[in-house]
Design an enzyme around this catalytic site. Structure first.
Site, PDB file in Angstrom:
ATOM      1  N   GLY A  82       5.202  27.667 -41.078  1.00  0.00           N
ATOM      2  CA  GLY A  82       5.067  28.829 -41.931  1.00  0.00           C
ATOM      3  C   GLY A  82       5.177  28.466 -43.386  1.00  0.00           C
ATOM      4  N   GLY A  83       5.250  29.514 -44.226  1.00  0.00           N
ATOM      5  CA  GLY A  83       5.334  29.296 -45.652  1.00  0.00           C
ATOM      6  C   GLY A  83       6.595  28.602 -46.075  1.00  0.00           C
ATOM      7  CG  MET A  84      10.044  30.095 -46.971  1.00  0.00           C
ATOM      8  SD  MET A  84      11.465  31.204 -46.988  1.00  0.00           S
ATOM      9  CE  MET A  84      12.810  30.006 -47.064  1.00  0.00           C
ATOM     10  CB  VAL A 117       9.301  26.992 -35.571  1.00  0.00           C
ATOM     11  CG1 VAL A 117      10.184  27.401 -34.386  1.00  0.00           C
ATOM     12  CG2 VAL A 117       9.494  27.969 -36.731  1.00  0.00           C
ATOM     13  CE  LYS A 157      12.328  30.599 -38.872  1.00  0.00           C
ATOM     14  NZ  LYS A 157      12.335  31.980 -39.437  1.00  0.00           N
ATOM     15  CG  ASP A 176       8.082  41.133 -44.014  1.00  0.00           C
ATOM     16  OD1 ASP A 176       7.146  41.919 -44.260  1.00  0.00           O
ATOM     17  OD2 ASP A 176       7.918  39.910 -43.893  1.00  0.00           O
TER      18      ASP A 176
END
Length: 510
Positions: A18-20, A23, A38, A131
């Site tokens: 993902g963006g950060m 996983v 993660k 979110d």
């Protein structure tokens, strides 16, 4: 990084990115069970704001213990890389399920009920998710509903939990509450609004608001009425329309005030009974003007969501209005003096804003001029005069207003300041097709490449243009990321390159 985190968790294969974070499947060697791990990406682990947000996710979700929320078991840091150990879910996201087609109404309402039960619990524990979207809802192989990713959640007693905290990702455009879109406090009712958007999509096959650009969608959340779901999907009951009208009220005071109240009405709908909550028709013009003006505080969509800069008396942040109609753009630019040009543009639909000057997110004084170029559709245009001797950024803006692109820059040694335009090909006055590219020779010099990972395509382009780079785009698809965000960049952030050289961004596109 060691393959055994914390002396306990063995890393296996990567199952998502993902963006950060990345996983991985992992093994808890102490309890002999499979887990999901993660790990914050190495390129972000040097940034204290990303580290703080990542650790905040562990703190927010780690205190929640509910069958409808993905459990966080542990967290730690190994070789300066923070990690979170979570429950391993086998199944698919709600986004993946929606991509397969319309979900039967009974199952759609079951899914909403499962999400509501999780929110009812988290809100009582003082945690607002902020979110809620299909990508953050998992459907297990046994059909259970699991809410995940509390990475942008905030405690309800955190009075700073608004979009004025510019490093926080605070929602995704299609599921964004009006108060999030205007930088106001987001509480549990904001989660319910986002869930209402999701419920609408589950029942009709599309979100309540769509648009050409994320900012146009945010504008609609603040100002546009919803089309009743039964008009989109005939056969839906009036009680479903009434329930969605309540939860999607612009004013949080007119929504369900907590998840329990919404859950009670949902269960009545499931049983075929009439709902009892009625919307209060209170949305005075003053409120509309106030909220529309608040959007001018600055819209920048990033990663898993949207950023807004805090507003002040002066200067103001210029919002992004590219892709909007002239009327929509003027509403967002109410604090500025708007000038209109018209030019051909093959990329932007006719009668939509093709470019703006100053660029979005720059600061400008209240009452100063913002020039918009409205697309007249494809056609011929003329290479403008006055490009030689000005900065690359200024030249790009003039060319964009004329319906042209910068196809190439050629840095050359010069006694001019870095980035100053030295020559233009074709020459000024030449008639060429709109959308064509011109070649600029510019004075050479080195500038630093900005960090673009996880930000929106619009913001990435803005940052690159302001830094003096050309933008090249390629596309890839990552189901774990929001559509439209930057997945990769080359060269990497922090490196230096000659001004006018190209930076390639990989944009998430299905």
């Amino acid at each position: 990084m060691s393959q055994l985190l914390g002396g306990r968790y063995a890393l296996g294969e990567m199952i998502g990115t993902g963006g950060m974070a990345d996983v991985f499947i992992g093994d808890d060697t102490r309890l002999n069970r499979k887990v999901a791990i993660k790990v914050l990406r190495r390129d972000l682990a040097r940034d204290p704001s990303f580290v703080a947000r990542f650790k905040k996710e562990a703190l927010a979700a780690g205190g929640l213990n509910h069958s409808g929320i993905v459990s966080v078991y542990d967290s730690g840091e190994e070789s300066n890389s923070p990690y979170i150990v979570m429950e391993l879910i086998t199944g698919e996201s709600l986004r993946q399920l929606l991509q397969k087609g319309l979900i039967p109404q009974a199952r759609a309402l079951e899914i909403v009920e499962g999400i509501l039960q999780a929110l009812e619990y988290s809100h009582k524990e003082g945690i607002v998710h902020r979110d809620i979207k299909p990508g953050n809802i998992m459907i297990t192989e046994s059909g259970d509903i699991k809410v995940m990713d509390f990475g942008i959640a905030r405690a309800t007693d955190d009075i700073g939990a608004t979009m004025t905290n510019t490093w926080n990702v605070v929602g995704t455009a299609q599921y964004l509450s009006p108060e999030q879109a205007t930088g106001e406090m987001a509480d549990g009712r904001s989660d319910l609004y986002s869930l209402g958007c999701l419920m609408y999509e589950l029942l009709t096959g599309r979100p309540p608001f769509t648009g050409d650009t994320p900012v146009s969608i945010a504008y609609q959340h603040v100002s546009s009425p919803i089309t009743p779901a039964s008009q989109v999907m005939p056969g839906l009951s009036n009680d479903i329309d009434r329930m969605l009208e309540v939860v999607l009220s612009k004013d949080p005071n007119n929504r369900y005030q907590d998840a329990s109240a919404m859950l009670a009405d949902l269960r009545r709908v499931i049983k075929g009974e009439p709902v009892t909550t009625k919307i209060q028709k209170v949305f005075p013009r003053r409120k509309l003007i106030t909220t529309l003006s608040a959007i001018v505080a600055g819209v920048v969509l990033v990663g898993a969501g949207v950023f807004f800069s805090s507003g002040g008396s002066a200067p103001l942040t210029v919002p992004n209005v590219v892709g909007l109609t002239e009327g929509e753009a003027r509403a967002l630019l109410s604090n500025f003096n708007v000038n209109i040009n018209t030019a051909p543009d093959p990329r932007i639909p006719i009668d939509r804003v093709a470019s703006q000057m100053p660029l979005a997110t720059t600061n400008a004084e209240k009452g100063s001029s913002v020039t918009l170029t409205i697309s007249s559709g494809p056609g011929n245009t003329t290479v403008p005069t006055g490009l030689v001797g000005i900065s690359l950024e200024a030249a790009r803006s003039i060319l964009t207003a004329a319906g042209l692109l910068v196809a190439q820059t050629q840095p050359v040694d010069s006694d001019q300041a870095p980035g100053v335009v030295l020559s233009v090909v074709p020459a000024a006055g030449t008639t060429i097709m709109a959308g064509s590219g011109v070649v600029l020779q510019i004075a050479s010099g080195n500038v630093q490449v900005p960090s673009l990972l996880g930000v929106s395509e619009i913001q990435a382009k803005t940052l690159l243009v302001q830094a003096g780079f050309l933008v090249r785009e390629i596309y890839a698809y990552d189901a774990t990321q929001e559509l439209g965000v930057v997945l990769a960049q080359a060269p990497e952030a922090g490196t230096t390159r000659i001004i006018g050289s190209a930076v390639t961004i990989t944009v998430n596109k299905n």
